[in-house]
Design a protein around this motif. Sequence first.
Motif, PDB file in Angstrom:
ATOM      1  N   ALA A   9     -47.820 -19.727 -15.998  1.00 23.93           N
ATOM      2  CA  ALA A   9     -48.382 -20.867 -15.281  1.00 23.93           C
ATOM      3  C   ALA A   9     -49.719 -21.225 -15.911  1.00 23.93           C
ATOM      4  CB  ALA A   9     -48.576 -20.521 -13.797  1.00 23.93           C
ATOM      5  N   PRO A  10     -50.186 -22.459 -15.711  1.00 19.94           N
ATOM      6  CA  PRO A  10     -51.487 -22.845 -16.251  1.00 19.94           C
ATOM      7  C   PRO A  10     -52.611 -22.008 -15.649  1.00 19.94           C
ATOM      8  CG  PRO A  10     -50.215 -24.763 -15.573  1.00 19.94           C
ATOM      9  CD  PRO A  10     -49.514 -23.564 -15.033  1.00 19.94           C
ATOM     10  N   GLN A  11     -53.717 -21.919 -16.378  1.00 19.16           N
ATOM     11  CA  GLN A  11     -54.885 -21.207 -15.886  1.00 19.16           C
ATOM     12  C   GLN A  11     -55.499 -21.990 -14.723  1.00 19.16           C
ATOM     13  OE1 GLN A  11     -56.058 -18.201 -17.003  1.00 19.16           O
ATOM     14  NE2 GLN A  11     -57.470 -18.309 -15.284  1.00 19.16           N
ATOM     15  N   THR A  12     -55.741 -21.314 -13.602  1.00  9.54           N
ATOM     16  CA  THR A  12     -56.235 -22.016 -12.415  1.00  9.54           C
ATOM     17  C   THR A  12     -57.638 -21.592 -12.001  1.00  9.54           C
ATOM     18  OG1 THR A  12     -55.177 -20.350 -10.992  1.00  9.54           O
ATOM     19  CG2 THR A  12     -53.914 -22.363 -11.499  1.00  9.54           C
ATOM     20  N   GLU A  13     -58.228 -20.623 -12.703  1.00 10.97           N
ATOM     21  CA  GLU A  13     -59.572 -20.178 -12.341  1.00 10.97           C
ATOM     22  C   GLU A  13     -60.543 -20.448 -13.476  1.00 10.97           C
ATOM     23  OE1 GLU A  13     -59.643 -15.507 -13.360  1.00 10.97           O
ATOM     24  OE2 GLU A  13     -58.135 -16.090 -11.880  1.00 10.97           O
ATOM     25  N   GLU A  14     -61.807 -20.681 -13.111  1.00  9.35           N
ATOM     26  CA  GLU A  14     -62.831 -20.895 -14.113  1.00  9.35           C
ATOM     27  C   GLU A  14     -63.080 -19.593 -14.874  1.00  9.35           C
ATOM     28  OE1 GLU A  14     -66.367 -22.483 -12.418  1.00  9.35           O
ATOM     29  OE2 GLU A  14     -65.454 -24.404 -11.881  1.00  9.35           O
TER      30      GLU A  14
ATOM     31  N   PHE B 125     -64.908 -22.494 -18.927  1.00 11.47           N
ATOM     32  CA  PHE B 125     -63.607 -23.157 -18.944  1.00 11.47           C
ATOM     33  C   PHE B 125     -63.342 -23.745 -17.571  1.00 11.47           C
ATOM     34  CE2 PHE B 125     -59.197 -22.556 -17.507  1.00 11.47           C
ATOM     35  CZ  PHE B 125     -58.549 -23.481 -18.316  1.00 11.47           C
ATOM     36  N   LEU B 126     -63.021 -25.040 -17.537  1.00 11.92           N
ATOM     37  CA  LEU B 126     -62.750 -25.735 -16.281  1.00 11.92           C
ATOM     38  C   LEU B 126     -61.261 -26.035 -16.195  1.00 11.92           C
ATOM     39  CD1 LEU B 126     -65.705 -28.314 -16.386  1.00 11.92           C
ATOM     40  CD2 LEU B 126     -65.683 -26.044 -15.314  1.00 11.92           C
ATOM     41  N   PRO B 127     -60.538 -25.404 -15.273  1.00  9.38           N
ATOM     42  CA  PRO B 127     -59.085 -25.630 -15.180  1.00  9.38           C
ATOM     43  C   PRO B 127     -58.764 -27.073 -14.806  1.00  9.38           C
ATOM     44  CG  PRO B 127     -59.884 -24.396 -13.277  1.00  9.38           C
ATOM     45  CD  PRO B 127     -61.029 -24.476 -14.235  1.00  9.38           C
ATOM     46  N   SER B 128     -57.672 -27.559 -15.354  1.00  4.56           N
ATOM     47  CA  SER B 128     -57.241 -28.925 -15.064  1.00  4.56           C
ATOM     48  C   SER B 128     -55.722 -28.968 -15.070  1.00  4.56           C
ATOM     49  CB  SER B 128     -57.801 -29.904 -16.107  1.00  4.56           C
ATOM     50  OG  SER B 128     -57.289 -31.198 -15.902  1.00  4.56           O
ATOM     51  N   GLU B 129     -55.141 -29.454 -14.004  1.00  4.52           N
ATOM     52  CA  GLU B 129     -53.689 -29.539 -13.910  1.00  4.52           C
ATOM     53  C   GLU B 129     -53.109 -30.588 -14.846  1.00  4.52           C
ATOM     54  OE1 GLU B 129     -52.730 -30.264  -9.859  1.00  4.52           O
ATOM     55  OE2 GLU B 129     -53.379 -28.281  -9.152  1.00  4.52           O
ATOM     56  N   ASP B 130     -53.955 -31.493 -15.326  1.00  2.07           N
ATOM     57  CA  ASP B 130     -53.470 -32.571 -16.181  1.00  2.07           C
ATOM     58  C   ASP B 130     -53.340 -32.151 -17.639  1.00  2.07           C
ATOM     59  OD1 ASP B 130     -53.500 -34.216 -13.950  1.00  2.07           O
ATOM     60  OD2 ASP B 130     -55.572 -34.863 -14.309  1.00  2.07           O
ATOM     61  N   LEU B 131     -53.844 -30.957 -17.992  1.00  2.00           N
ATOM     62  CA  LEU B 131     -53.856 -30.531 -19.380  1.00  2.00           C
ATOM     63  C   LEU B 131     -52.816 -29.450 -19.641  1.00  2.00           C
ATOM     64  CD1 LEU B 131     -57.711 -30.349 -20.006  1.00  2.00           C
ATOM     65  CD2 LEU B 131     -56.146 -32.225 -20.588  1.00  2.00           C
ATOM     66  N   THR B 132     -52.171 -29.525 -20.796  1.00  2.00           N
ATOM     67  CA  THR B 132     -51.185 -28.522 -21.203  1.00  2.00           C
ATOM     68  C   THR B 132     -51.887 -27.360 -21.880  1.00  2.00           C
ATOM     69  OG1 THR B 132     -49.548 -30.256 -21.580  1.00  2.00           O
ATOM     70  CG2 THR B 132     -49.112 -28.102 -22.569  1.00  2.00           C
ATOM     71  N   ASP B 133     -51.553 -26.133 -21.456  1.00  2.00           N
ATOM     72  CA  ASP B 133     -52.132 -24.941 -22.061  1.00  2.00           C
ATOM     73  C   ASP B 133     -50.996 -23.972 -22.372  1.00  2.00           C
ATOM     74  OD1 ASP B 133     -53.475 -22.628 -22.796  1.00  2.00           O
ATOM     75  OD2 ASP B 133     -55.126 -22.966 -21.411  1.00  2.00           O
ATOM     76  N   GLN B 134     -50.430 -24.107 -23.558  1.00  2.00           N
ATOM     77  CA  GLN B 134     -49.267 -23.313 -23.958  1.00  2.00           C
ATOM     78  C   GLN B 134     -49.552 -21.815 -23.899  1.00  2.00           C
ATOM     79  OE1 GLN B 134     -47.912 -24.243 -27.905  1.00  2.00           O
ATOM     80  NE2 GLN B 134     -46.767 -22.331 -28.113  1.00  2.00           N
ATOM     81  N   GLU B 135     -50.748 -21.400 -24.353  1.00  2.00           N
ATOM     82  CA  GLU B 135     -51.072 -19.982 -24.394  1.00  2.00           C
ATOM     83  C   GLU B 135     -51.097 -19.377 -22.992  1.00  2.00           C
ATOM     84  OE1 GLU B 135     -53.970 -17.575 -27.239  1.00  2.00           O
ATOM     85  OE2 GLU B 135     -55.084 -18.643 -25.698  1.00  2.00           O
ATOM     86  N   ALA B 136     -51.717 -20.070 -22.033  1.00  2.01           N
ATOM     87  CA  ALA B 136     -51.787 -19.564 -20.669  1.00  2.01           C
ATOM     88  C   ALA B 136     -50.402 -19.499 -20.040  1.00  2.01           C
ATOM     89  CB  ALA B 136     -52.713 -20.446 -19.831  1.00  2.01           C
ATOM     90  N   GLU B 137     -49.596 -20.509 -20.293  1.00  2.40           N
ATOM     91  CA  GLU B 137     -48.258 -20.532 -19.706  1.00  2.40           C
ATOM     92  C   GLU B 137     -47.380 -19.420 -20.270  1.00  2.40           C
ATOM     93  OE1 GLU B 137     -46.838 -24.474 -20.307  1.00  2.40           O
ATOM     94  OE2 GLU B 137     -48.190 -25.372 -18.828  1.00  2.40           O
TER      95      GLU B 137
END
Length: 291
Positions: free
Chosen positions: A240-245, A223-235
């Motif tokens: 907050a969005p997932q920030t680690e691989e 999994f490659l984190p990306s600030e441009d993508l919405t991740d409802q489950e992680a939030e």
Amino acid sequence: MASLLGSTSTSRVGVSRAFGRSRPRTVVARAPAGRKVLLVRAGLFDFLAPKPAAPAADPRAQELSEALIDICSGTATGSKASPTTKQEIEELVAELSQYSVKNPLKSPLLWGAYDVLYCSKPTAVGGPLKSGAGPVLAPGQQARQILQAPDSLVNEVTFKTLGFIPGYSRQYGTIKPLSGDTFLLSIREGELNFGVTKQTKQFDINRKIQIVYLDDSLRIARFLPSEDLTDQEAEEAQGAPQTEEILFVFARSGEEAAAEEEAEEEEAKPAAKGKRAAAPAAAKKPAPKRG
């Protein structure tokens, strides 16, 4: 944990330690020619479409693959992996990635059902079922991922509610290739069934996934984190969005291998009967002449 997840070290120390350690093994059958693809239809899984045989594996790749399976099988999907074990897994993956098929998203080996052997962040497999009262309410969790051509993906976790009632959690999504080895995963719906109640949920999950290695028995993804993508489950889980691989190691499902073997046996029966029918009858010995 972040340094381990991002590590690409190829140190031979960790690899040699991995080969020397005795651990319980998961038997993963190499896929034979004529295997059946797992078809996902309304949450039901069928083995229908044929797959071509995989190319001959490099001896070193097969050695690394077996060592990786050996190590991952003793980690309880990553929840029991020590920092040292995680480092060993990263080192094996770094070397094994050199032997992956080219452009894995175009390979027929991509499709099928895979059991989750290891995840560098265990809570990423099963979501809320892995935290709080989840393990108590839904023990015996088994996770797998099903990929069906041309673009369908199902994340599934089966369990026994309160230890005896079969239940499951599923997420349904699609994949969109971004390059020869990376795709965008979009999950829009899911369901949670505890055996007596069933809940459905809508999602807005978007994740960038890279296939690090692929052969006829293993699929390794990151999994490659990306600030441009919405991740409802992680939030929802961490605010907050997932920030680690996150590294995932999948082994082709034993159920799929068993279904393939059964199908091949059934296909072989008519041929065997035909051969027996074509065999010439044994000649009868002539009766002895009377003197």
